[in-house]
Design a protein around this motif. Structure first.
Motif, PDB file in Angstrom:
ATOM      1  N   LEU A   1       0.835  -1.278   0.024  1.00 19.46           N
ATOM      2  CA  LEU A   1       0.108  -0.103  -0.014  1.00 19.46           C
ATOM      3  C   LEU A   1       0.872   1.301   0.194  1.00 19.46           C
ATOM      4  CD1 LEU A   1      -2.463  -1.171   2.630  1.00 19.46           C
ATOM      5  CD2 LEU A   1      -3.105  -0.736   0.227  1.00 19.46           C
ATOM      6  N   LEU A   2       2.010   1.283   0.695  1.00 15.27           N
ATOM      7  CA  LEU A   2       3.017   2.287   0.852  1.00 15.27           C
ATOM      8  C   LEU A   2       3.480   2.760  -0.392  1.00 15.27           C
ATOM      9  CD1 LEU A   2       4.077   4.701   2.509  1.00 15.27           C
ATOM     10  CD2 LEU A   2       5.784   2.941   3.403  1.00 15.27           C
ATOM     11  N   ALA A   3       3.636   1.515  -1.110  1.00 20.25           N
ATOM     12  CA  ALA A   3       4.538   1.576  -2.467  1.00 20.25           C
ATOM     13  C   ALA A   3       3.481   2.434  -3.620  1.00 20.25           C
ATOM     14  CB  ALA A   3       5.089   0.368  -3.125  1.00 20.25           C
ATOM     15  N   LEU A   4       2.320   1.883  -3.501  1.00 18.08           N
ATOM     16  CA  LEU A   4       1.030   2.338  -4.303  1.00 18.08           C
ATOM     17  C   LEU A   4       1.211   3.803  -4.099  1.00 18.08           C
ATOM     18  CD1 LEU A   4      -1.231   2.093  -6.322  1.00 18.08           C
ATOM     19  CD2 LEU A   4      -2.673   1.599  -4.270  1.00 18.08           C
ATOM     20  N   ALA A   5       1.147   4.395  -2.730  1.00 18.40           N
ATOM     21  CA  ALA A   5       0.848   5.756  -2.396  1.00 18.40           C
ATOM     22  C   ALA A   5       1.981   6.645  -2.958  1.00 18.40           C
ATOM     23  CB  ALA A   5       0.700   6.015  -0.926  1.00 18.40           C
ATOM     24  N   ARG A   6       3.318   6.009  -2.831  1.00 16.51           N
ATOM     25  CA  ARG A   6       4.396   6.438  -3.404  1.00 16.51           C
ATOM     26  C   ARG A   6       4.539   6.816  -4.956  1.00 16.51           C
ATOM     27  NH1 ARG A   6       8.801   3.192   0.957  1.00 16.51           N
ATOM     28  NH2 ARG A   6       8.741   4.710   2.406  1.00 16.51           N
ATOM     29  N   ARG A   7       3.955   5.760  -5.559  1.00 15.98           N
ATOM     30  CA  ARG A   7       3.979   5.692  -6.935  1.00 15.98           C
ATOM     31  C   ARG A   7       2.971   6.888  -7.285  1.00 15.98           C
ATOM     32  NH1 ARG A   7       2.459   0.460 -10.744  1.00 15.98           N
ATOM     33  NH2 ARG A   7       2.291   1.562 -12.732  1.00 15.98           N
ATOM     34  N   LEU A   8       1.942   7.125  -6.610  1.00 14.16           N
ATOM     35  CA  LEU A   8       0.791   8.021  -6.954  1.00 14.16           C
ATOM     36  C   LEU A   8       1.083   9.395  -6.406  1.00 14.16           C
ATOM     37  CD1 LEU A   8      -2.243   5.592  -7.101  1.00 14.16           C
ATOM     38  CD2 LEU A   8      -0.863   6.801  -8.984  1.00 14.16           C
ATOM     39  N   ALA A   9       2.157   9.499  -5.604  1.00  8.72           N
ATOM     40  CA  ALA A   9       2.469  11.086  -5.036  1.00  8.72           C
ATOM     41  C   ALA A   9       2.235  11.990  -5.997  1.00  8.72           C
ATOM     42  CB  ALA A   9       3.800  10.984  -4.112  1.00  8.72           C
TER      43      ALA A   9
ATOM     44  N   VAL B   1      -4.173   7.928  -2.022  1.00  7.32           N
ATOM     45  CA  VAL B   1      -4.620   6.578  -1.753  1.00  7.32           C
ATOM     46  C   VAL B   1      -5.073   6.554  -0.307  1.00  7.32           C
ATOM     47  CG1 VAL B   1      -3.790   4.318  -1.450  1.00  7.32           C
ATOM     48  CG2 VAL B   1      -2.961   5.966  -3.012  1.00  7.32           C
ATOM     49  N   VAL B   2      -6.688   5.932  -0.521  1.00  9.82           N
ATOM     50  CA  VAL B   2      -7.400   5.695   1.005  1.00  9.82           C
ATOM     51  C   VAL B   2      -7.701   4.244   1.105  1.00  9.82           C
ATOM     52  CG1 VAL B   2      -9.677   6.346   1.760  1.00  9.82           C
ATOM     53  CG2 VAL B   2      -8.816   7.872  -0.002  1.00  9.82           C
ATOM     54  N   VAL B   3      -6.997   3.825   2.158  1.00  9.23           N
ATOM     55  CA  VAL B   3      -7.100   2.473   2.398  1.00  9.23           C
ATOM     56  C   VAL B   3      -8.161   2.433   3.824  1.00  9.23           C
ATOM     57  CG1 VAL B   3      -5.715   0.745   3.545  1.00  9.23           C
ATOM     58  CG2 VAL B   3      -4.545   2.129   2.172  1.00  9.23           C
ATOM     59  N   ASP B   4      -9.268   1.579   3.231  1.00  5.47           N
ATOM     60  CA  ASP B   4     -10.502   1.479   4.235  1.00  5.47           C
ATOM     61  C   ASP B   4     -10.188   0.264   4.886  1.00  5.47           C
ATOM     62  OD1 ASP B   4     -12.904   1.184   5.459  1.00  5.47           O
ATOM     63  OD2 ASP B   4     -13.863   1.250   3.455  1.00  5.47           O
ATOM     64  N   GLU B   5      -9.929   0.469   6.481  1.00  2.26           N
ATOM     65  CA  GLU B   5      -9.428  -0.413   7.306  1.00  2.26           C
ATOM     66  C   GLU B   5     -10.793  -0.689   8.318  1.00  2.26           C
ATOM     67  OE1 GLU B   5      -4.677   0.257   7.563  1.00  2.26           O
ATOM     68  OE2 GLU B   5      -5.796   0.852   9.106  1.00  2.26           O
ATOM     69  N   ALA B   6     -11.974  -0.534   7.876  1.00  2.00           N
ATOM     70  CA  ALA B   6     -13.006  -0.835   8.777  1.00  2.00           C
ATOM     71  C   ALA B   6     -13.065  -2.002   9.484  1.00  2.00           C
ATOM     72  CB  ALA B   6     -14.120  -0.821   7.850  1.00  2.00           C
ATOM     73  N   TYR B   7     -12.425  -3.122   8.892  1.00  3.99           N
ATOM     74  CA  TYR B   7     -12.313  -4.354   9.563  1.00  3.99           C
ATOM     75  C   TYR B   7     -10.887  -4.712   9.979  1.00  3.99           C
ATOM     76  CZ  TYR B   7     -16.666  -4.992   7.241  1.00  3.99           C
ATOM     77  OH  TYR B   7     -17.939  -4.641   6.804  1.00  3.99           O
ATOM     78  N   GLY B   8     -10.030  -3.612  10.225  1.00  4.43           N
ATOM     79  CA  GLY B   8      -8.750  -3.862  10.652  1.00  4.43           C
ATOM     80  C   GLY B   8      -8.223  -4.752  11.799  1.00  4.43           C
TER      81      GLY B   8
ATOM     82  N   ILE C   1       1.158   7.925   7.608  1.00  7.27           N
ATOM     83  CA  ILE C   1       0.456   9.230   7.033  1.00  7.27           C
ATOM     84  C   ILE C   1       1.351  10.305   7.345  1.00  7.27           C
ATOM     85  CG2 ILE C   1      -1.333  10.950   7.265  1.00  7.27           C
ATOM     86  CD1 ILE C   1      -3.135   8.299   8.020  1.00  7.27           C
ATOM     87  N   ALA C   2       2.175  10.364   8.452  1.00  4.78           N
ATOM     88  CA  ALA C   2       3.165  11.646   8.803  1.00  4.78           C
ATOM     89  C   ALA C   2       4.147  11.749   7.461  1.00  4.78           C
ATOM     90  CB  ALA C   2       3.618  11.405  10.098  1.00  4.78           C
ATOM     91  N   THR C   3       4.634  10.763   6.924  1.00  3.67           N
ATOM     92  CA  THR C   3       5.770  10.919   6.027  1.00  3.67           C
ATOM     93  C   THR C   3       5.132  10.664   4.520  1.00  3.67           C
ATOM     94  OG1 THR C   3       6.270   8.503   6.582  1.00  3.67           O
ATOM     95  CG2 THR C   3       7.283  10.242   7.445  1.00  3.67           C
ATOM     96  N   GLN C   4       4.029  10.313   4.521  1.00  2.00           N
ATOM     97  CA  GLN C   4       3.407  10.136   2.834  1.00  2.00           C
ATOM     98  C   GLN C   4       1.990  10.699   3.115  1.00  2.00           C
ATOM     99  OE1 GLN C   4       5.248   8.511   0.822  1.00  2.00           O
ATOM    100  NE2 GLN C   4       3.633   9.017  -0.735  1.00  2.00           N
ATOM    101  N   PRO C   5       2.154  12.204   2.705  1.00 10.08           N
ATOM    102  CA  PRO C   5       0.522  12.536   2.766  1.00 10.08           C
ATOM    103  C   PRO C   5      -0.465  12.544   1.934  1.00 10.08           C
ATOM    104  CG  PRO C   5       2.507  14.145   2.087  1.00 10.08           C
ATOM    105  CD  PRO C   5       3.034  12.889   2.412  1.00 10.08           C
ATOM    106  N   ASN C   6      -0.049  11.780   0.905  1.00 13.23           N
ATOM    107  CA  ASN C   6      -1.341  11.402   0.034  1.00 13.23           C
ATOM    108  C   ASN C   6      -1.859   9.912   0.217  1.00 13.23           C
ATOM    109  OD1 ASN C   6       1.170   9.872  -1.303  1.00 13.23           O
ATOM    110  ND2 ASN C   6       0.064   9.562  -2.938  1.00 13.23           N
ATOM    111  N   LEU C   7      -1.664   9.756   1.747  1.00 13.06           N
ATOM    112  CA  LEU C   7      -2.175   8.472   2.092  1.00 13.06           C
ATOM    113  C   LEU C   7      -3.189   8.703   3.350  1.00 13.06           C
ATOM    114  CD1 LEU C   7      -1.926   5.429   2.188  1.00 13.06           C
ATOM    115  CD2 LEU C   7      -0.243   5.570   4.111  1.00 13.06           C
TER     116      LEU C   7
END
Length: 365
Positions: A175-183, A188-195, A207-213
């Motif tokens: 997921l982090l790699a996806l966010a970095r690719r799309l920075a 990138v919104v990760v739905d962790e409703a069932y986390g 989130i603190a270091t990858q703001p587009n997450l």
């Protein structure tokens, strides 16, 4: 909170929304006092009000609840936007980031339907990258989702992990790699409703270091507060500030906030952790037993509090369960799931009722 339009994340927000101040409600004015005459409220409580103080408007973003959620999810309070379930956050994101007819939303069906609903209501193009159904279960094609986002000019990419209704979870590194690719291109919104039910850890700490997450969480599932309608978005403070200005003036009823705070006390959290473990154990027991039940062709592994199963005749199985008083989710209208039902994990005796009803089908045959 003052947010500079120079923040890189603001490039993803609709230009007409970046400087939008929203409605300045009486409770956002930042004033204090002992006599409140600024909101046209009733000075008297309703006769049925047993100490709730419901005659006064509630705090739009209660500090104590934001702090408690921030501690629970391992983020800073300024990274928390509380709302009416996670559904409100989904709607706010689509409205604030997507210009009608221009900015697309990428999803991976079959998946939770509110992403598509919010996109349609906003007039945002919906780009679908179907899940892959393999030997180990369903999988997200994150490379294809990234390419689709770039090619369509999408502003939002929703990834449900654990996924509803299919059950798979995506490793945080992917997921982090996806966010970095799309920075600079998409959020990138990760739905962790069932986390809480998952083996995979939350990605919220990135989130603190990858703001587009951004991450969606809810108290409706593991915390057993579905009727309270409390959920939150964890995101960069600049985005949280923008969405607050797009939110309804008083989204959180005071009784619900009080219930949420009580439900997040240490004793309550300890009980929740025990129940999560019970659900995980029942999930595995039911998975094994379902796989041997008559008419069941496949049961998918799940990281949520539910199981997805394919049937020889899903309609007949659904009807048989209803006759036994058991209500499950009919998934036959969903893409790739024309023969499937989703079964939530209940108490042991409720899960036994599911198995008994399916076994009764064998006897009837």
């Amino acid at each position: 909170m003052n947010v500079s339009n120079e923040s890189p994340l603001m490039e993803l927000v609709r230009p007409d929304i970046r400087g939008f101040a929203g409605y300045s409600s009486a409770r956002r004015a930042g004033v204090t006092g002992s006599i409140w005459l600024n909101a046209n409220e009733s000075a008297w409580r309703n006769p049925a009000d047993a100490g709730l103080g419901a005659n006064r408007y509630p705090d739009p973003q209660p500090a104590a609840l934001r702090q408690r959620l921030a501690t629970l999810y391992g983020v800073r309070p300024e990274e928390v936007l509380v709302g009416r379930g996670s559904d409100e956050a989904i709607d706010l994101l689509v409205r604030a980031l997507c210009r009608p007819g221009q900015d697309a939303v990428v999803v991976a069906p079959p998946v939770f339907g509110m992403y598509a609903v919010s996109a349609r209501l906003q007039g945002a193009p919906l780009v679908e990258v179907p899940l892959r159904d393999g030997a180990g279960g369903f999988e997200c094609d994150l490379d294809a989702m990234a390419s689709a986002a770039v090619n369509s000019g999408a502003k939002l990419v929703f990834v449900c992990s654990p996924a509803n209704p299919t059950g798979q979870a995506v490793p945080p590194a992917e997921l982090l790699a996806l966010a970095r690719r799309l920075a600079g291109r998409a959020l990138v919104v990760v739905d962790e409703a069932y986390g809480e039910y998952s083996d995979q850890p939350s990605i919220a700490g990135e989130i603190a270091t990858q703001p587009n997450l951004a991450v969606l969480r809810t108290l409706s599932k593991a915390h057993a507060l579905a009727a309270a309608r409390i959920g939150c978005l964890l995101a960069d403070p600049a985005l949280v500030a923008v969405l607050r200005n797009c939110q309804a003036p008083y989204p959180l009823p005071s009784p619900c906030v009080q219930l949420a705070l009580a439900g997040l006390s240490e004793p309550a959290l300890a009980a929740t952790r025990e129940r999560v473990q019970a659900v995980r154990a029942e999930r595995e027991r039911l998975r094994v037993a379902l796989a041997e039940a008559p008419g069941v062709r496949r049961v998918y592994p799940s990281q949520g509090n539910y199981l997805l199963a394919r049937f020889d005749d899903a309609g007949a199985a659904f009807a048989r369960l209803l006759e036994a008083g058991v209500v499950v989710r009919d998934m036959r209208a969903s893409p790739q799931l024309g023969d499937a039902l989703r079964i939530s994990i209940g108490r042991p005796e409720e899960n036994d009722a599911v198995l008994a009803a399916l076994q009764a089908g064998r006897a009837a045959a």
